[in-house]
Scaffold this motif. Structure first.
Motif, short mmCIF file in Angstrom:
data_model
loop_
_atom_site.label_atom_id
_atom_site.label_comp_id
_atom_site.label_asym_id
_atom_site.label_seq_id
_atom_site.Cartn_x
_atom_site.Cartn_y
_atom_site.Cartn_z
N ALA A 69 0.85 -1.03 -0.10
CA ALA A 69 0.17 0.37 0.11
C ALA A 69 0.87 1.37 0.00
CB ALA A 69 -0.99 0.18 1.29
N PHE A 70 0.61 1.96 -0.62
CA PHE A 70 1.56 3.63 -0.49
C PHE A 70 1.08 4.20 0.49
CE2 PHE A 70 1.74 7.47 -3.19
CZ PHE A 70 3.10 7.36 -3.68
N GLY A 71 2.31 4.63 1.22
CA GLY A 71 2.02 5.17 1.97
C GLY A 71 2.76 4.21 3.44
N LEU A 72 3.21 3.18 3.70
CA LEU A 72 3.56 2.42 4.46
C LEU A 72 4.84 2.38 4.26
CD1 LEU A 72 0.75 -0.65 4.75
CD2 LEU A 72 0.94 1.66 6.21
N LEU A 73 5.65 2.40 5.93
CA LEU A 73 7.22 1.52 5.63
C LEU A 73 7.04 0.40 5.20
CD1 LEU A 73 8.06 3.80 7.86
CD2 LEU A 73 8.38 4.85 6.02
N PHE A 74 8.17 -0.21 5.24
CA PHE A 74 8.34 -1.11 4.87
C PHE A 74 8.25 -2.51 6.09
CE2 PHE A 74 11.06 -2.20 1.01
CZ PHE A 74 9.65 -1.54 -0.34
N ASP A 75 8.67 -1.93 7.30
CA ASP A 75 8.36 -2.44 7.97
C ASP A 75 7.11 -2.60 9.01
OD1 ASP A 75 8.77 0.39 9.40
OD2 ASP A 75 10.29 -0.11 10.79
N GLU A 76 5.83 -1.85 8.38
CA GLU A 76 4.32 -1.64 8.75
C GLU A 76 3.56 -3.15 7.55
OE1 GLU A 76 4.47 3.34 9.79
OE2 GLU A 76 3.95 2.38 8.33
N ILE A 77 4.36 -3.20 7.13
CA ILE A 77 3.90 -4.11 5.77
C ILE A 77 3.28 -5.27 6.70
CG2 ILE A 77 4.22 -5.64 3.93
CD1 ILE A 77 3.63 -2.69 3.36
N SER A 78 2.09 -6.01 6.76
CA SER A 78 1.84 -7.24 6.91
C SER A 78 1.10 -7.60 5.84
CB SER A 78 1.10 -7.35 8.45
OG SER A 78 -0.29 -5.98 7.60
N ALA A 79 0.55 -9.11 5.96
CA ALA A 79 -0.08 -10.04 5.12
C ALA A 79 -1.48 -9.52 5.09
CB ALA A 79 -0.26 -11.55 5.65
N SER A 80 -1.95 -8.51 5.63
CA SER A 80 -3.70 -8.33 5.67
C SER A 80 -3.15 -6.68 5.38
CB SER A 80 -4.35 -8.32 7.35
OG SER A 80 -4.00 -9.34 7.76
N ASP A 99 -3.98 -5.34 -15.40
CA ASP A 99 -5.06 -4.24 -15.68
C ASP A 99 -4.94 -2.77 -14.61
OD1 ASP A 99 -5.01 -5.20 -18.17
OD2 ASP A 99 -7.16 -6.56 -17.35
N GLY A 100 -4.36 -3.25 -13.79
CA GLY A 100 -4.54 -1.91 -12.85
C GLY A 100 -5.51 -1.82 -11.82
N THR A 101 -6.69 -2.48 -11.74
CA THR A 101 -7.56 -2.74 -10.81
C THR A 101 -7.46 -3.32 -9.71
OG1 THR A 101 -9.62 -3.24 -12.31
CG2 THR A 101 -10.52 -3.43 -10.13
N LEU A 102 -7.57 -2.15 -8.70
CA LEU A 102 -7.18 -2.76 -7.16
C LEU A 102 -8.83 -3.46 -6.97
CD1 LEU A 102 -6.53 1.12 -5.43
CD2 LEU A 102 -4.98 -0.93 -7.16
N ILE A 103 -8.54 -5.16 -6.47
CA ILE A 103 -9.08 -6.44 -6.76
C ILE A 103 -9.20 -5.97 -4.53
CG2 ILE A 103 -9.18 -8.40 -5.95
CD1 ILE A 103 -9.52 -6.94 -9.24
N ASP A 104 -8.82 -5.28 -4.15
CA ASP A 104 -8.50 -5.31 -2.46
C ASP A 104 -7.88 -4.79 -1.63
OD1 ASP A 104 -9.51 -6.50 0.31
OD2 ASP A 104 -8.85 -8.44 0.27
N ASP A 105 -8.55 -3.36 -1.33
CA ASP A 105 -7.19 -2.54 -1.14
C ASP A 105 -7.59 -2.15 0.57
OD1 ASP A 105 -5.83 -0.16 -0.51
OD2 ASP A 105 -6.79 1.08 -1.75
N PRO A 106 -6.95 -2.91 1.49
CA PRO A 106 -7.47 -3.05 3.00
C PRO A 106 -7.22 -1.68 3.59
CG PRO A 106 -6.44 -5.07 2.47
CD PRO A 106 -6.12 -4.06 1.65
N LEU A 107 -6.37 -1.37 3.32
CA LEU A 107 -6.13 -0.14 4.11
C LEU A 107 -7.25 1.59 3.55
CD1 LEU A 107 -2.45 0.14 5.50
CD2 LEU A 107 -4.55 -0.90 6.61
N GLY A 108 -7.41 1.18 2.05
CA GLY A 108 -7.67 2.08 1.17
C GLY A 108 -6.33 3.53 1.01
N TYR A 109 -5.37 2.85 1.26
CA TYR A 109 -4.33 4.08 0.28
C TYR A 109 -4.00 4.16 -1.28
CZ TYR A 109 -2.64 4.46 5.56
OH TYR A 109 -2.83 4.14 6.50
N GLY A 110 -4.23 2.64 -1.28
CA GLY A 110 -4.08 2.84 -3.00
C GLY A 110 -2.54 2.41 -3.49
N ILE A 111 -1.61 2.16 -4.32
CA ILE A 111 -0.73 1.73 -4.80
C ILE A 111 0.44 2.91 -5.84
CG2 ILE A 111 -1.57 -0.25 -4.79
CD1 ILE A 111 -0.85 -0.81 -7.78
N ASN A 112 1.38 2.90 -6.08
CA ASN A 112 2.45 3.41 -6.31
C ASN A 112 2.13 3.12 -7.63
OD1 ASN A 112 4.79 3.99 -7.48
ND2 ASN A 112 4.91 6.09 -5.95
N GLN A 113 1.55 4.60 -8.37
CA GLN A 113 2.11 4.23 -10.10
C GLN A 113 3.11 4.13 -10.70
OE1 GLN A 113 -0.80 4.18 -12.24
NE2 GLN A 113 0.68 4.17 -14.10
#
Length: 264
Positions: free
Chosen positions: A64-75, A83-97
């Motif tokens: 997720a765009f905005g999290l530090l690497f040591d904040e990443i978890s499986a969830s 094609d760029g469709t966000l299928i599941d974005d639990p935090l709603g942060y989106g991703i870096n283009q």
């Protein structure tokens, strides 16, 4: 379609709404992020690791765009299709283009590469900025020297038309140096890609250290040794994966000593 397209997930927890196989990949990918943070391979909230989701769909997981690497978890990993469709974005942060452009291109073109890891480390970026790229200066470097591919810098990777050239430059390799940018490795699993990245990062660090004494003092490995190591590495890749498994088990022990929040 762009990475702004979104499918709203259900109210179930991530673990409840994914398969056991996907959860296993999520945990491994989150562990790789935590290990990268431990090894100081990060560029704050930038750069990306991704992994293909098991199954027939062309879905992959990325940070997720905005999290530090040591904040990443499986969830909190984001699931996106090629094609760029966000299928599941639990935090709603989106991703870096830029992450989407690079990783979706490789996942679409190279289904054999189940994981793709990309870094902007100081030494990796420094080697990427050198005219001759990776040099045959160390045993670590020789493991990659004969199979590394290069992609010329075109600016920040925001344009979809760069994907075709990126994939063409990668070819059949799984090791790519992005000129004036950084390093990229792919693998048959997260564990495999991480082992490749670990050695490549080390090779670049040794090269930068060796060059501190001046280029006149550099001692390149002889051609016969370069060829021999290439054969040895090729033979090792055709044998069992015990080396990768042992390396990954050691990585997990290091990560677990910092905490096991990546498994959440």
């Amino acid at each position: 379609m762009t990475a702004l397209n979104r499918i709203t997930p259900t109210t179930q927890s991530v673990r409840e709404r994914v398969s056991a196989e996907e959860w296993e990949v999520r945990v491994a990918l989150a562990a790789a992020y935590r290990a990268a943070a431990l090894y100081r391979w990060t560029d704050h909230i930038y750069t990306h690791f991704s992994a293909r989701v098991p199954g027939p769909e062309e879905h992959f997981l990325i940070n997720a765009f905005g999290l530090l690497f040591d904040e990443i978890s499986a969830s909190n990993l984001v699931k996106v299709d090629v094609d760029g469709t966000l299928i599941d974005d639990p935090l709603g942060y989106g991703i870096n283009q830029a992450g989407y452009v690079i990783h979706s291109a490789i996942h679409r073109a190279r289904p054999d590469l189940k994981a793709v890891l990309h870094t902007h480390t100081r030494d990796g970026a420094a080697v990427s900025a050198q005219k001759n790229g990776l040099l045959p200066l160390s045993q670590h470097a020789l493991a990659y020297y004969s199979r590394v591919a290069y992609h010329e810098y075109e600016g920040v990777a925001l344009d979809l038309d760069e994907q075709q050239r990126l994939v063409a430059n990668l070819g059949e390799s799984n090791i790519l140096i992005l000129r004036n940018h950084g390093l990229l490795t792919g693998g048959a699993s997260v564990q495999h890609a991480f082992r490749e990245l670990h050695g490549l990062e080390r090779a670049c660090s040794i090269q930068i250290a060796a060059q501190a004494g001046g280029n006149e003092a550099l001692l390149f490995a002889p051609p016969a040794a370069i060829a021999k190591v290439h054969e040895q590495i090729s033979a090792a890749r055709n044998r069992d994966s015990s080396g990768i498994d042992r390396h990954w088990a050691a990585v997990l022990r290091e990560v677990d000593r910092q905490g096991q929040g990546y498994k959440d």
